[in-house]
Design a protein around this motif. Structure first.
Motif, PDB file in Angstrom:
ATOM      1  N   THR A  93       0.793  -1.230   0.000  1.00 20.34           N
ATOM      2  CA  THR A  93       0.000   0.000   0.000  1.00 20.34           C
ATOM      3  C   THR A  93       0.822   1.275   0.000  1.00 20.34           C
ATOM      4  O   THR A  93       0.309   2.350  -0.241  1.00 20.34           O
ATOM      5  N   ASP A  94       2.113   1.124   0.313  1.00 22.97           N
ATOM      6  CA  ASP A  94       2.973   2.297   0.370  1.00 22.97           C
ATOM      7  C   ASP A  94       2.531   3.226   1.498  1.00 22.97           C
ATOM      8  O   ASP A  94       2.635   4.442   1.381  1.00 22.97           O
ATOM      9  N   LEU A  95       2.026   2.621   2.575  1.00 23.73           N
ATOM     10  CA  LEU A  95       1.603   3.397   3.740  1.00 23.73           C
ATOM     11  C   LEU A  95       2.597   3.045   4.844  1.00 23.73           C
ATOM     12  O   LEU A  95       3.200   1.972   4.812  1.00 23.73           O
ATOM     13  N   SER A  96       2.780   3.915   5.814  1.00 19.44           N
ATOM     14  CA  SER A  96       3.711   3.638   6.909  1.00 19.44           C
ATOM     15  C   SER A  96       3.019   2.768   7.953  1.00 19.44           C
ATOM     16  O   SER A  96       1.784   2.700   8.009  1.00 19.44           O
ATOM     17  N   ALA A  97       3.814   2.101   8.770  1.00 24.64           N
ATOM     18  CA  ALA A  97       3.241   1.238   9.807  1.00 24.64           C
ATOM     19  C   ALA A  97       2.397   2.123  10.724  1.00 24.64           C
ATOM     20  O   ALA A  97       1.338   1.720  11.196  1.00 24.64           O
ATOM     21  N   ARG A  98       2.882   3.310  10.968  1.00 21.18           N
ATOM     22  CA  ARG A  98       2.175   4.278  11.816  1.00 21.18           C
ATOM     23  C   ARG A  98       0.784   4.530  11.270  1.00 21.18           C
ATOM     24  O   ARG A  98      -0.207   4.506  12.005  1.00 21.18           O
ATOM     25  N   GLN A  99       0.701   4.792   9.985  1.00 25.76           N
ATOM     26  CA  GLN A  99      -0.593   5.062   9.375  1.00 25.76           C
ATOM     27  C   GLN A  99      -1.502   3.846   9.425  1.00 25.76           C
ATOM     28  O   GLN A  99      -2.676   3.944   9.803  1.00 25.76           O
ATOM     29  N   ILE A 100      -0.961   2.710   9.076  1.00 26.87           N
ATOM     30  CA  ILE A 100      -1.758   1.482   9.089  1.00 26.87           C
ATOM     31  C   ILE A 100      -2.339   1.209  10.467  1.00 26.87           C
ATOM     32  O   ILE A 100      -3.516   0.891  10.613  1.00 26.87           O
ATOM     33  N   ARG A 101      -1.501   1.358  11.500  1.00 26.91           N
ATOM     34  CA  ARG A 101      -1.985   1.111  12.862  1.00 26.91           C
ATOM     35  C   ARG A 101      -2.996   2.168  13.269  1.00 26.91           C
ATOM     36  O   ARG A 101      -3.956   1.888  13.990  1.00 26.91           O
ATOM     37  N   TYR A 102      -2.762   3.376  12.798  1.00 22.66           N
ATOM     38  CA  TYR A 102      -3.673   4.479  13.119  1.00 22.66           C
ATOM     39  C   TYR A 102      -5.053   4.204  12.528  1.00 22.66           C
ATOM     40  O   TYR A 102      -6.079   4.412  13.180  1.00 22.66           O
ATOM     41  N   TYR A 103      -5.091   3.739  11.305  1.00 21.71           N
ATOM     42  CA  TYR A 103      -6.381   3.441  10.664  1.00 21.71           C
ATOM     43  C   TYR A 103      -7.075   2.274  11.363  1.00 21.71           C
ATOM     44  O   TYR A 103      -8.297   2.200  11.380  1.00 21.71           O
ATOM     45  N   GLU A 104      -6.277   1.417  11.927  1.00 22.04           N
ATOM     46  CA  GLU A 104      -6.877   0.300  12.651  1.00 22.04           C
ATOM     47  C   GLU A 104      -7.555   0.842  13.910  1.00 22.04           C
ATOM     48  O   GLU A 104      -8.646   0.416  14.273  1.00 22.04           O
ATOM     49  N   GLU A 105      -6.884   1.773  14.569  1.00 19.59           N
ATOM     50  CA  GLU A 105      -7.462   2.376  15.772  1.00 19.59           C
ATOM     51  C   GLU A 105      -8.813   2.998  15.462  1.00 19.59           C
ATOM     52  O   GLU A 105      -9.714   3.008  16.294  1.00 19.59           O
ATOM     53  N   HIS A 106      -8.904   3.524  14.228  1.00 13.16           N
ATOM     54  CA  HIS A 106     -10.154   4.159  13.828  1.00 13.16           C
ATOM     55  C   HIS A 106     -11.138   3.182  13.204  1.00 13.16           C
ATOM     56  O   HIS A 106     -12.056   3.588  12.486  1.00 13.16           O
ATOM     57  N   GLN A 107     -10.927   1.921  13.442  1.00  5.62           N
ATOM     58  CA  GLN A 107     -11.858   0.885  12.959  1.00  5.62           C
ATOM     59  C   GLN A 107     -12.001   0.784  11.457  1.00  5.62           C
ATOM     60  O   GLN A 107     -12.985   0.239  10.962  1.00  5.62           O
ATOM     61  N   LEU A 108     -11.038   1.314  10.718  1.00  4.34           N
ATOM     62  CA  LEU A 108     -11.148   1.260   9.257  1.00  4.34           C
ATOM     63  C   LEU A 108     -10.740  -0.120   8.758  1.00  4.34           C
ATOM     64  O   LEU A 108     -11.151  -0.543   7.678  1.00  4.34           O
ATOM     65  N   ILE A 109      -9.937  -0.808   9.518  1.00  2.00           N
ATOM     66  CA  ILE A 109      -9.510  -2.160   9.151  1.00  2.00           C
ATOM     67  C   ILE A 109      -9.502  -2.974  10.446  1.00  2.00           C
ATOM     68  O   ILE A 109      -9.434  -2.405  11.544  1.00  2.00           O
ATOM     69  N   HIS A 110      -9.601  -4.272  10.305  1.00  2.00           N
ATOM     70  CA  HIS A 110      -9.611  -5.136  11.489  1.00  2.00           C
ATOM     71  C   HIS A 110      -8.720  -6.347  11.296  1.00  2.00           C
ATOM     72  O   HIS A 110      -9.204  -7.484  11.216  1.00  2.00           O
ATOM     73  N   PRO A 111      -7.426  -6.123  11.221  1.00  2.00           N
ATOM     74  CA  PRO A 111      -6.500  -7.244  11.046  1.00  2.00           C
ATOM     75  C   PRO A 111      -6.541  -8.161  12.268  1.00  2.00           C
ATOM     76  O   PRO A 111      -6.765  -7.700  13.388  1.00  2.00           O
ATOM     77  N   GLN A 112      -6.358  -9.428  12.043  1.00  2.00           N
ATOM     78  CA  GLN A 112      -6.382 -10.359  13.168  1.00  2.00           C
ATOM     79  C   GLN A 112      -4.991 -10.360  13.783  1.00  2.00           C
ATOM     80  O   GLN A 112      -4.083  -9.716  13.286  1.00  2.00           O
ATOM     81  N   ARG A 113      -4.816 -11.110  14.854  1.00  2.00           N
ATOM     82  CA  ARG A 113      -3.506 -11.163  15.514  1.00  2.00           C
ATOM     83  C   ARG A 113      -3.061 -12.605  15.618  1.00  2.00           C
ATOM     84  O   ARG A 113      -3.879 -13.515  15.703  1.00  2.00           O
ATOM     85  N   THR A 114      -1.760 -12.751  15.645  1.00  2.00           N
ATOM     86  CA  THR A 114      -1.209 -14.100  15.784  1.00  2.00           C
ATOM     87  C   THR A 114      -1.091 -14.329  17.284  1.00  2.00           C
ATOM     88  O   THR A 114      -1.392 -13.443  18.069  1.00  2.00           O
ATOM     89  N   GLU A 115      -0.625 -15.492  17.671  1.00  2.00           N
ATOM     90  CA  GLU A 115      -0.468 -15.764  19.092  1.00  2.00           C
ATOM     91  C   GLU A 115       0.558 -14.800  19.680  1.00  2.00           C
ATOM     92  O   GLU A 115       0.536 -14.496  20.859  1.00  2.00           O
TER      93      GLU A 115
END
Length: 134
Positions: free
Chosen positions: A21-43
């Motif tokens: 996506t050419d987005l920074s990790a900061r941005q990706i995590r930020y969008y997650e905080e805003h419920q725009l994406i819901h990535p799952q988590r590993t153990e």
DNA sequence: ATTCTTACA
DNA sequence: TGTAAGGA
């Protein structure tokens, strides 16, 4: 319908998504905080993004380029989100969005596996290629 | 080597 | 949003 891999299947780590996506990790995590994406988590608490998450990230990026702020993006994508978030079995119905064929998905996964076990490689074309599927 | 969370000269 | 810190 066709035999496709669920687009919500957790597949890529954040590093891969950053390149795609050419987005920074900061941005990706930020969008997650805003419920725009819901990535799952590993153990191990690592995020795993699905193809749907990546689609969404591209949408967010486009909206951002159009000068729309988080509030606006959330209002637009959050509504549709109700469909995408719980789209394990169906997600393209009524949205006019094309679905990936098994071959396309396998192609992407193969590329990931190939690059997973090797050093650092600057890839600038994959993101665009991926984007072309839309 | 990667990713995670928290915090801000 | 970037980036440093400290742990997993």
């Amino acid at each position: 319908m066709r035999s496709s891999i669920r687009r919500s299947m957790p597949l890529f780590p954040i590093g891969t998504v950053m390149k795609l996506t050419d987005l920074s990790a900061r941005q990706i995590r930020y969008y997650e905080e805003h419920q725009l994406i819901h990535p799952q988590r590993t153990e191990g608490n690592r995020r795993l993004f699905s193809l749907n998450d990546i689609d969404r990230l591209f949408e967010v990026k486009d909206l951002l380029d159009e000068g729309i702020n988080m509030a606006g993006i959330k209002k637009l994508l959050l509504e549709e989100g109700k469909t995408v978030v719980h789209s394990d079995l169906k997600d393209e119905e009524g949205k006019g969005k094309k679905d990936f064929t098994d071959e396309e998905v396998r192609k992407l996964l193969r590329k990931e596996l190939i690059n997973a076990g090797r050093f650092q490689r600057p890839d600038s074309s994959f993101g665009e290629k991926f984007r072309k599927f839309h």
